[in-house]
Design a protein around this motif. Structure first.
Motif, PDB file in Angstrom:
ATOM      1  N   ASN A  77       0.847  -1.132   0.068  1.00 37.15           N
ATOM      2  CA  ASN A  77       0.052  -0.084   0.012  1.00 37.15           C
ATOM      3  C   ASN A  77       0.881   1.178   0.053  1.00 37.15           C
ATOM      4  OD1 ASN A  77      -2.478   1.207   0.009  1.00 37.15           O
ATOM      5  ND2 ASN A  77      -2.805   1.063   2.331  1.00 37.15           N
ATOM      6  N   THR A  78       1.946   1.258  -0.295  1.00 32.47           N
ATOM      7  CA  THR A  78       2.879   2.383  -0.272  1.00 32.47           C
ATOM      8  C   THR A  78       2.289   3.470  -1.143  1.00 32.47           C
ATOM      9  OG1 THR A  78       5.129   3.311  -0.475  1.00 32.47           O
ATOM     10  CG2 THR A  78       4.465   1.504  -1.868  1.00 32.47           C
ATOM     11  N   PRO A  79       2.103   4.660  -0.891  1.00 33.45           N
ATOM     12  CA  PRO A  79       1.414   5.550  -1.936  1.00 33.45           C
ATOM     13  C   PRO A  79       2.333   6.485  -2.722  1.00 33.45           C
ATOM     14  CG  PRO A  79       1.600   6.746   0.407  1.00 33.45           C
ATOM     15  CD  PRO A  79       2.118   5.223   0.569  1.00 33.45           C
ATOM     16  N   PHE A  80       3.579   6.159  -2.140  1.00 33.50           N
ATOM     17  CA  PHE A  80       4.673   6.896  -2.978  1.00 33.50           C
ATOM     18  C   PHE A  80       5.826   5.667  -3.510  1.00 33.50           C
ATOM     19  CE2 PHE A  80       3.112  10.552  -1.220  1.00 33.50           C
ATOM     20  CZ  PHE A  80       3.240  10.703   0.082  1.00 33.50           C
ATOM     21  N   PHE A  81       6.118   5.934  -4.516  1.00 34.90           N
ATOM     22  CA  PHE A  81       7.097   4.752  -5.330  1.00 34.90           C
ATOM     23  C   PHE A  81       8.025   5.766  -6.393  1.00 34.90           C
ATOM     24  CE2 PHE A  81       8.977   0.698  -5.293  1.00 34.90           C
ATOM     25  CZ  PHE A  81       9.234   0.585  -6.807  1.00 34.90           C
ATOM     26  N   TYR A  82       9.250   5.704  -5.894  1.00 39.29           N
ATOM     27  CA  TYR A  82       9.962   6.358  -6.998  1.00 39.29           C
ATOM     28  C   TYR A  82      10.957   5.348  -7.655  1.00 39.29           C
ATOM     29  CZ  TYR A  82      14.506   8.704  -7.899  1.00 39.29           C
ATOM     30  OH  TYR A  82      15.781   9.122  -8.402  1.00 39.29           O
ATOM     31  N   ASN A  83      11.059   5.361  -8.762  1.00 36.87           N
ATOM     32  CA  ASN A  83      11.964   4.465  -9.536  1.00 36.87           C
ATOM     33  C   ASN A  83      13.014   5.071 -10.769  1.00 36.87           C
ATOM     34  OD1 ASN A  83      12.223   1.539  -9.575  1.00 36.87           O
ATOM     35  ND2 ASN A  83      11.681   1.919 -11.664  1.00 36.87           N
ATOM     36  N   GLY A  84      13.647   5.974  -9.982  1.00 39.33           N
ATOM     37  CA  GLY A  84      14.622   6.584 -10.713  1.00 39.33           C
ATOM     38  C   GLY A  84      16.045   5.837 -11.223  1.00 39.33           C
ATOM     39  N   ALA A  85      16.959   6.322 -11.557  1.00 41.90           N
ATOM     40  CA  ALA A  85      18.153   6.043 -12.197  1.00 41.90           C
ATOM     41  C   ALA A  85      18.859   5.410 -11.091  1.00 41.90           C
ATOM     42  CB  ALA A  85      19.103   6.989 -12.738  1.00 41.90           C
ATOM     43  N   ILE A  86      18.791   5.912  -9.950  1.00 44.13           N
ATOM     44  CA  ILE A  86      19.391   5.585  -8.718  1.00 44.13           C
ATOM     45  C   ILE A  86      18.730   4.292  -7.709  1.00 44.13           C
ATOM     46  CG2 ILE A  86      21.111   7.328  -8.420  1.00 44.13           C
ATOM     47  CD1 ILE A  86      19.264   8.315  -6.111  1.00 44.13           C
ATOM     48  N   LEU A 114      -0.110   4.432  -8.281  1.00 44.40           N
ATOM     49  CA  LEU A 114      -0.567   3.981  -9.784  1.00 44.40           C
ATOM     50  C   LEU A 114       0.450   3.400 -10.391  1.00 44.40           C
ATOM     51  CD1 LEU A 114      -2.761   4.938 -11.984  1.00 44.40           C
ATOM     52  CD2 LEU A 114      -1.075   6.778 -12.565  1.00 44.40           C
ATOM     53  N   GLY A 115       1.728   3.428 -10.305  1.00 43.52           N
ATOM     54  CA  GLY A 115       2.694   2.645 -11.099  1.00 43.52           C
ATOM     55  C   GLY A 115       2.734   1.233 -10.437  1.00 43.52           C
ATOM     56  N   LEU A 116       2.668   1.057  -9.196  1.00 41.28           N
ATOM     57  CA  LEU A 116       2.505  -0.295  -8.679  1.00 41.28           C
ATOM     58  C   LEU A 116       1.414  -1.266  -9.062  1.00 41.28           C
ATOM     59  CD1 LEU A 116       4.362   0.375  -5.090  1.00 41.28           C
ATOM     60  CD2 LEU A 116       5.380  -0.349  -7.311  1.00 41.28           C
ATOM     61  N   LEU A 117       0.223  -0.242  -9.200  1.00 41.11           N
ATOM     62  CA  LEU A 117      -0.982  -0.904  -9.739  1.00 41.11           C
ATOM     63  C   LEU A 117      -0.706  -1.485 -11.116  1.00 41.11           C
ATOM     64  CD1 LEU A 117      -4.008  -1.699  -9.197  1.00 41.11           C
ATOM     65  CD2 LEU A 117      -4.668   0.702  -9.809  1.00 41.11           C
TER      66      LEU A 117
ATOM     67  N   ILE B 139       8.718   9.696 -11.283  1.00 40.90           N
ATOM     68  CA  ILE B 139       9.708   9.165 -11.934  1.00 40.90           C
ATOM     69  C   ILE B 139       9.655   7.838 -12.075  1.00 40.90           C
ATOM     70  CG2 ILE B 139      12.290   9.080 -12.059  1.00 40.90           C
ATOM     71  CD1 ILE B 139      12.718  11.928 -11.393  1.00 40.90           C
ATOM     72  N   HIS B 140       8.952   7.147 -12.813  1.00 42.36           N
ATOM     73  CA  HIS B 140       8.667   5.719 -12.739  1.00 42.36           C
ATOM     74  C   HIS B 140       7.943   5.342 -14.167  1.00 42.36           C
ATOM     75  CE1 HIS B 140       6.193   2.464 -10.453  1.00 42.36           C
ATOM     76  NE2 HIS B 140       7.264   1.860 -11.084  1.00 42.36           N
ATOM     77  N   GLU B 141       8.364   4.591 -15.022  1.00 44.19           N
ATOM     78  CA  GLU B 141       7.986   4.348 -16.227  1.00 44.19           C
ATOM     79  C   GLU B 141       6.446   3.561 -16.159  1.00 44.19           C
ATOM     80  OE1 GLU B 141      11.203   5.402 -19.015  1.00 44.19           O
ATOM     81  OE2 GLU B 141       9.040   4.806 -19.127  1.00 44.19           O
ATOM     82  N   ALA B 142       6.257   2.917 -15.307  1.00 39.32           N
ATOM     83  CA  ALA B 142       5.014   2.307 -15.120  1.00 39.32           C
ATOM     84  C   ALA B 142       3.852   3.301 -14.913  1.00 39.32           C
ATOM     85  CB  ALA B 142       4.958   1.234 -13.917  1.00 39.32           C
ATOM     86  N   LYS B 143       4.283   4.539 -14.399  1.00 35.25           N
ATOM     87  CA  LYS B 143       3.163   5.637 -14.344  1.00 35.25           C
ATOM     88  C   LYS B 143       3.306   6.359 -15.453  1.00 35.25           C
ATOM     89  CE  LYS B 143       3.482   6.387  -9.220  1.00 35.25           C
ATOM     90  NZ  LYS B 143       4.828   5.867  -8.830  1.00 35.25           N
ATOM     91  N   ILE B 144       4.172   6.538 -16.035  1.00 33.50           N
ATOM     92  CA  ILE B 144       4.484   7.405 -17.071  1.00 33.50           C
ATOM     93  C   ILE B 144       3.640   6.858 -18.546  1.00 33.50           C
ATOM     94  CG2 ILE B 144       5.876   8.513 -18.781  1.00 33.50           C
ATOM     95  CD1 ILE B 144       6.054  10.127 -16.361  1.00 33.50           C
TER      96      ILE B 144
END
Lengths: 315, 270
Positions: A77-86, A114-117, B139-144
């Motif tokens: 349920n994390t509402p914030f998920f960052y998936n940047g270069a690092i 949204l991205g994790l969904l 910054i997350h491809e799955a969201k973009i």
């Protein structure tokens, strides 16, 4: 309408099920973070040093619950998920965490990002997907938007009134869950006043609960002092009948971090109230059965969920 | 960087040609206020391009807001900022017909780094894990990928590290910053109306237009489960914060943002 309760261990799962919970929700051990987690809360609380279940315990809870016809919802349920270069393997860490729940046999994954969904919906997991309260759902169109990802249940925003719940339930193609106990003053998932993310578990950091703080405020010469943000509505007991009649599928008792003696008491009162309503009894009889601490916190302060429109935007 | 100016009441006679920003990210009443919409129509008629910021949308306000967008869209492409996935879904027809250019707003691009103390919380983790978490959610491809399905190629965000702006550009996204404030939190209750004890129907032109500055006096300590006098450090965390309606903002000095020193933003709202 089912009552869903939190659990953080086999023992607490057993307690809440014995108290009458018909669904439970919990988090697992991700094996990645020390104090943070993918569940939407930190691993530790003031009451418990670790609220997330290791794999074997998780399997034990699922088996116990399923033997009693109880569904188990797993927090991703994390509402914030960052998936940047690092960010490295963070997405894979998340998927491995979600898979632990799936392999343990949980019935649903509760997701707040949204991205994790999006990525979870593509994994082919044999579990239901629930869109959490962090999506702040207030309208039918958002339910339809989320349904596109295979979501089968939506948790409505805390900040909604009964008429809106009734309207949404009458038109929603998927299950609706509402929060039945405890609340927030700000929109979850949009609030920057973060708390209960594990802070203070290792260091001394304690920013406090901002919405409960006392502030001095000033506007064009007018000054005041008070709990300017504290609009928490925490009790839905007087709304249970209408919630059930409207078609709400599940009522969530919030509080994985709370003292479970109190949580068990809360579940029992909600179960009892629901039974009384089903037997045709009214609010007064139900309120008469509530303990002093309950009426002091919720009733005296008019902190009633879903029935108060004061200062509600669009309400 | 293109500068866009927020609507100010009584802006008739303005000679600015900057893109014109109307609406509100938090309040449906402010976002559909008649005088503002009327002014917007006039400015559009003069050739100014318009960005219409829309808020979260309760069910009963959905159609009215859609009608406001529809009537402004017209022949001139209108940029619409969405802060509600449901309203975005509702406006899909306008997006597909090319009548509006969709943008994702700050209520939806919220990130852990928008908290004034997320770095303090994450100090409890190993440095590499902390860095892996402390970044913008979008910054997350799955969201973009989801945004691109809705023709969204622009995001509104709080001012953040220039390196993040570069990452978004590499992902094909344009980035809009807000020069004057950072959005800290938002609810559905109008805290301004509550503080001023205003009752009755709201027209979006009330006391919510004047910021209420706040200073923490006592914090509710999670650790000790009691009220404690706010320390100097506690008060510093709330420095510069103010309430406008249902939202809490932190003031920022716009000069660096406008000078491009805070990153290579494509648009900057002032």
């Amino acid at each position: 309408m089912k009552i869903m309760a939190p659990a953080i261990s086999f023992d607490t799962a057993r307690q809440v099920i014995e108290a009458g919970a018909e669904e439970i929700y919990l988090g697992g051990d991700d094996g990645v973070f020390r104090t943070y987690s993918f569940t939407g809360r930190g691993k530790a609380s003031i009451n418990y040093p670790d609220m997330n279940c290791p794999e074997d315990e998780l399997r034990g809870i699922v088996n116990y619950a399923h033997d009693r016809g109880i569904k188990v919802n797993y927090l991703c349920n994390t509402p914030f998920f960052y998936n940047g270069a690092i960010s490295g393997d963070m997405e894979n860490h998340y998927l491995a965490y979600a898979e632990k729940g799936v392999h343990a046999g949980v019935d649903a994954l509760v997701i707040g990002d949204l991205g994790l969904l999006n990525i979870t919906s593509k994994q082919g997991f044999n579990v239901k997907l629930h869109a959490s309260v962090f999506f702040k759902t207030l309208n039918l169109q958002q339910i339809l938007f989320l349904e596109q990802f295979g979501v089968e249940r939506v948790v409505l925003s805390y900040h909604i009134c009964m008429e809106e719940i009734e309207a949404l339930c009458s038109r929603s193609p998927i299950e609706i869950e509402v929060i039945g106990y405890l609340g927030c003053s700000f929109f979850n998932g949009a609030c920057g006043f973060l708390h209960d993310l594990g802070e203070g578990a290792v260091n001394d950091f304690d920013p406090g609960i901002s919405c409960k703080g006392v502030y001095s405020a000033c506007c064009e010469g007018k000054q005041g002092n008070g709990r300017i943000f504290d609009v928490e509505k925490g009790c839905a007991i007087c709304s249970l009948h209408r919630l059930e009649q409207s078609g709400v599928n599940t009522l969530k008792i919030v509080g994985r971090d709370r003292d479970y003696k109190r949580t068990v008491e809360v579940i029992r009162h909600y179960k009892s109230a629901l039974e009384h309503y089903r037997n045709g009894e009214g609010d007064e009889q139900i309120r008469a059965g509530l303990p002093n601490w309950w009426t002091k916190i919720w009733c005296s302060g008019n902190r009633c969920k879903y029935s108060d429109h004061a200062y509600l935007i669009g309400g | 960087m293109i500068i866009e100016r927020m609507y100010v009441e009584h802006e008739e006679g303005s000679v600015s040609t900057d893109p014109f920003v109307i609406g509100d990210e938090g309040c449906i009443y402010k976002a559909t206020q008649e005088a503002m919409l009327s002014q917007a129509e006039q400015e559009a008629g003069k050739g100014r391009s318009i960005r219409y910021i829309t808020p979260f949308v309760p069910e009963q306000n959905m159609q009215h807001l859609y009608d406001c967008i529809y009537s402004l869209a017209g022949e001139k492409k209108l940029k619409v900022t969405f802060n509600d996935y449901g309203f975005l879904f509702r406006c899909l027809d306008l997006i597909k017909d090319g009548n509006i250019i969709p943008v994702l707003g700050r209520l939806l691009t919220r990130s852990i780094i928008d908290s004034p103390w997320s770095d303090e919380i994450m100090k409890q983790e190993e440095a590499d894990l902390s860095a892996a978490v402390l970044g913008p959610s979008f910054i997350h491809e799955a969201k973009i990928e989801v945004l691109n399905r809705y023709n969204i190629y622009e995001l509104e965000v709080n001012i953040c590290a220039p390196s993040f702006i570069e990452e978004w550009h590499r992902m094909g996204m344009k980035v809009t910053g807000y020069a004057n404030n950072a959005l800290i939190s938002i609810g559905r209750t109008c805290y301004s109306a509550r503080w001023h004890a205003i009752t009755g129907e709201c027209s979006g032109t009330e006391a919510c237009r004047s910021p209420i500055s706040i200073e923490l006096s006592k914090k509710w300590s999670r650790k000790n489960f009691m009220y404690q006098d706010a320390s100097h450090q506690d008060r510093q965390r709330y420095g510069g914060m103010y309430i406008l309606g249902n939202a809490v903002y932190r003031q920022q000095d716009s000069a660096d943002a406008l000078a491009g020193l805070m990153g290579n933003y494509d648009y900057m709202i002032v």
